[in-house]
Design an enzyme around this catalytic site. Structure first.
Site, short mmCIF file in Angstrom:
data_model
loop_
_atom_site.label_atom_id
_atom_site.label_comp_id
_atom_site.label_asym_id
_atom_site.label_seq_id
_atom_site.Cartn_x
_atom_site.Cartn_y
_atom_site.Cartn_z
N ARG A 12 -1.36 -8.50 13.12
CA ARG A 12 -1.86 -7.49 12.17
C ARG A 12 -2.62 -8.16 11.02
O ARG A 12 -3.64 -7.64 10.56
CB ARG A 12 -0.69 -6.65 11.64
CG ARG A 12 -0.18 -5.66 12.70
CD ARG A 12 1.26 -5.24 12.46
NE ARG A 12 1.47 -4.60 11.19
CZ ARG A 12 2.65 -4.58 10.54
NH1 ARG A 12 3.71 -5.18 11.07
NH2 ARG A 12 2.75 -3.95 9.41
N ARG B 187 11.25 -1.55 11.79
CA ARG B 187 9.99 -1.05 12.34
C ARG B 187 9.57 -1.89 13.54
O ARG B 187 9.63 -3.12 13.50
CB ARG B 187 8.90 -1.06 11.26
CG ARG B 187 8.44 0.34 10.92
CD ARG B 187 7.50 0.36 9.77
NE ARG B 187 6.22 -0.28 10.07
CZ ARG B 187 5.16 -0.18 9.27
NH1 ARG B 187 5.25 0.50 8.15
NH2 ARG B 187 4.03 -0.77 9.59
N ARG C 188 -10.07 1.20 8.10
CA ARG C 188 -9.76 -0.21 8.38
C ARG C 188 -10.85 -0.89 9.17
O ARG C 188 -10.76 -2.10 9.42
CB ARG C 188 -8.48 -0.32 9.21
CG ARG C 188 -7.25 -0.04 8.42
CD ARG C 188 -6.00 -0.29 9.26
NE ARG C 188 -4.92 0.36 8.58
CZ ARG C 188 -3.70 -0.11 8.44
NH1 ARG C 188 -3.36 -1.24 8.99
NH2 ARG C 188 -2.80 0.55 7.78
N ARG D 111 11.48 -6.26 5.65
CA ARG D 111 11.49 -4.84 6.02
C ARG D 111 12.04 -4.66 7.43
O ARG D 111 12.71 -3.67 7.71
CB ARG D 111 10.07 -4.27 5.92
CG ARG D 111 10.02 -2.80 6.26
CD ARG D 111 8.68 -2.17 5.92
NE ARG D 111 7.62 -2.63 6.80
CZ ARG D 111 6.35 -2.29 6.67
NH1 ARG D 111 5.97 -1.51 5.69
NH2 ARG D 111 5.45 -2.73 7.52
N LYS E 84 0.82 -1.22 0.00
CA LYS E 84 0.00 0.00 0.00
C LYS E 84 0.85 1.27 0.00
O LYS E 84 0.68 2.13 -0.84
CB LYS E 84 -0.89 0.07 1.25
CG LYS E 84 -1.90 -1.02 1.40
CD LYS E 84 -2.79 -0.78 2.62
CE LYS E 84 -2.03 -0.74 3.94
NZ LYS E 84 -1.52 -2.06 4.39
P1 B4P Z 1 3.54 -1.90 2.46
O1 B4P Z 1 2.35 -2.74 2.29
O2 B4P Z 1 3.71 -0.71 1.58
O3 B4P Z 1 3.46 -1.58 3.99
P2 B4P Z 1 2.62 -0.47 4.68
O4 B4P Z 1 1.92 0.45 3.74
O5 B4P Z 1 3.59 0.17 5.59
O6 B4P Z 1 1.42 -1.23 5.39
P3 B4P Z 1 1.25 -1.67 6.87
O7 B4P Z 1 -0.14 -2.20 6.96
O8 B4P Z 1 2.37 -2.57 7.25
O9 B4P Z 1 1.43 -0.37 7.75
P4 B4P Z 1 0.59 0.95 7.98
O10 B4P Z 1 1.58 2.02 7.93
O11 B4P Z 1 -0.57 1.10 7.05
O12 B4P Z 1 4.95 -2.67 2.23
C1 B4P Z 1 5.53 -3.57 3.11
C2 B4P Z 1 6.89 -4.10 2.60
O13 B4P Z 1 6.74 -4.86 1.40
C3 B4P Z 1 7.91 -3.02 2.28
O14 B4P Z 1 9.14 -3.43 2.85
C4 B4P Z 1 8.02 -3.00 0.77
O15 B4P Z 1 9.30 -2.67 0.31
C5 B4P Z 1 7.68 -4.43 0.39
N1 B4P Z 1 7.02 -4.52 -0.92
C6 B4P Z 1 6.06 -3.71 -1.39
N2 B4P Z 1 5.68 -4.10 -2.63
C7 B4P Z 1 6.43 -5.22 -2.93
C8 B4P Z 1 6.49 -6.10 -4.06
N3 B4P Z 1 5.72 -5.93 -5.14
N4 B4P Z 1 7.34 -7.13 -4.01
C9 B4P Z 1 8.14 -7.33 -2.93
N5 B4P Z 1 8.13 -6.53 -1.82
C10 B4P Z 1 7.29 -5.48 -1.83
O16 B4P Z 1 -0.01 0.77 9.46
C11 B4P Z 1 0.83 0.61 10.59
C12 B4P Z 1 0.03 0.64 11.90
O17 B4P Z 1 -0.59 1.94 12.07
C13 B4P Z 1 -1.15 -0.34 12.02
O18 B4P Z 1 -0.74 -1.62 12.42
C14 B4P Z 1 -2.00 0.38 13.10
O19 B4P Z 1 -1.46 0.19 14.38
C15 B4P Z 1 -1.85 1.84 12.74
N6 B4P Z 1 -2.93 2.30 11.83
C16 B4P Z 1 -2.74 2.72 10.53
N7 B4P Z 1 -3.91 3.06 9.97
C17 B4P Z 1 -4.88 2.87 10.94
C18 B4P Z 1 -6.30 3.02 10.96
N8 B4P Z 1 -6.98 3.45 9.88
N9 B4P Z 1 -6.96 2.71 12.11
C19 B4P Z 1 -6.31 2.30 13.19
N10 B4P Z 1 -4.96 2.10 13.23
C20 B4P Z 1 -4.25 2.38 12.11
#
Ligand code: B4P
Length: 197
Positions: free
Chosen positions: A142, A131, A86, A125, A11
């Site tokens: 998660r 992280r 979410r 990651r 994402k």
């Molecule tokens: P991403 O999937 O980009 O990770 P993310 O956006 O950080 O999502 P995540 O759900 O983990 O965290 P978020 O910040 O939303 O990529 C992950 C990894 O995969 C990276 O290392 C990337 O390089 C790799 N990758 C990507 N594409 C690839 C591909 N094609 N091939 C290989 N590798 C690839 O949320 C974090 C926390 O914030 C939540 O757990 C919660 O506590 C809180 N939070 C956020 N939004 C919230 C909400 N709406 N309500 C309540 N809590 C919330």
């Protein structure tokens, strides 16, 4: 627009690329929480315990943060929400914000990938970025939360007919191309910003 998917589906990675191409702002709730944690703000202190445990930050906190962000002038050209909503309560809240502003969601992009691949990516990651929520136990938690709560959000948008599923496996560039094809299939060319190729 929204981009939604399980943790590790890409994402954050893809939201940045799509918003550059479309010339719209990305609003990532995860990034906003992490920036607040880093800055030691009261919001960051409150959010940290949830982030570290892989729990959702309470809706009352998250909703207000998104409402305030969506009232800023730079969202006028459109926006891409990454990681919000979410929960179904967040869906209802976002509906209210948009209705008040006479706006509506045009498209919800769902990124998919299987759980084993997601865990593998997130453990990768953890080595690169360290992280606090990227460890085996918290990653599984998660993912469970995604299945228990966020899949209902996906179903809701599917019922409204604005959801497009995009396979998130494969090279990052390939996934971006798939997403951009989904975007162009959903908007008329005149609706898209000039930055769109
Ligand atoms: P991403 O999937 O980009 O990770 P993310 O956006 O950080 O999502 P995540 O759900 O983990 O965290 P978020 O910040 O939303 O990529 C992950 C990894 O995969 C990276 O290392 C990337 O390089 C790799 N990758 C990507 N594409 C690839 C591909 N094609 N091939 C290989 N590798 C690839 O949320 C974090 C926390 O914030 C939540 O757990 C919660 O506590 C809180 N939070 C956020 N939004 C919230 C909400 N709406 N309500 C309540 N809590 C919330």
């Amino acid at each position: 627009m929204l981009i939604i998917g399980p943790p590790g589906s890409g994402k954050g990675t893809q939201a940045e690329r799509i918003s550059m191409r479309l010339g719209v702002v990305t609003i990532s709730t995860g990034d906003t929480f992490r920036a607040n944690v880093k800055g030691g703000t009261p919001l960051g202190v409150e959010a940290k315990k949830y982030l570290d445990a892989g729990d959702f930050v309470p809706d009352s906190v998250t909703n207000k943060m998104v409402r305030d962000r969506l009232s800023e002038p730079d969202v006028g050209n459109g926006f891409l929400l990454d990681g919000y909503p979410r929960t179904t309560a967040q869906v209802d809240y976002l509906d209210q914000i948009l209705a008040k502003a006479n706006e509506r969601l045009d498209l919800v992009l769902q990124l998919t990938a299987d759980d084993d691949e997601l865990v593998h990516r997130l453990l990768g990651r953890a080595q690169d970025k360290g992280r606090s929520d990227d460890n085996d136990v918290v990653i599984r938690h998660r993912l469970d939360l995604y299945h228990e709560q966020t899949e209902a959000v996906v179903a809701n948008y599917a019922e409204r007919g604005i959801l497009t599923r995009v396979e998130g496996s494969g090279a990052v560039d390939e996934v971006t191309d798939r997403l951009m094809r989904a975007v162009s299939a959903s908007f008329s060319p005149t609706t898209l910003m000039p930055a769109f190729p």
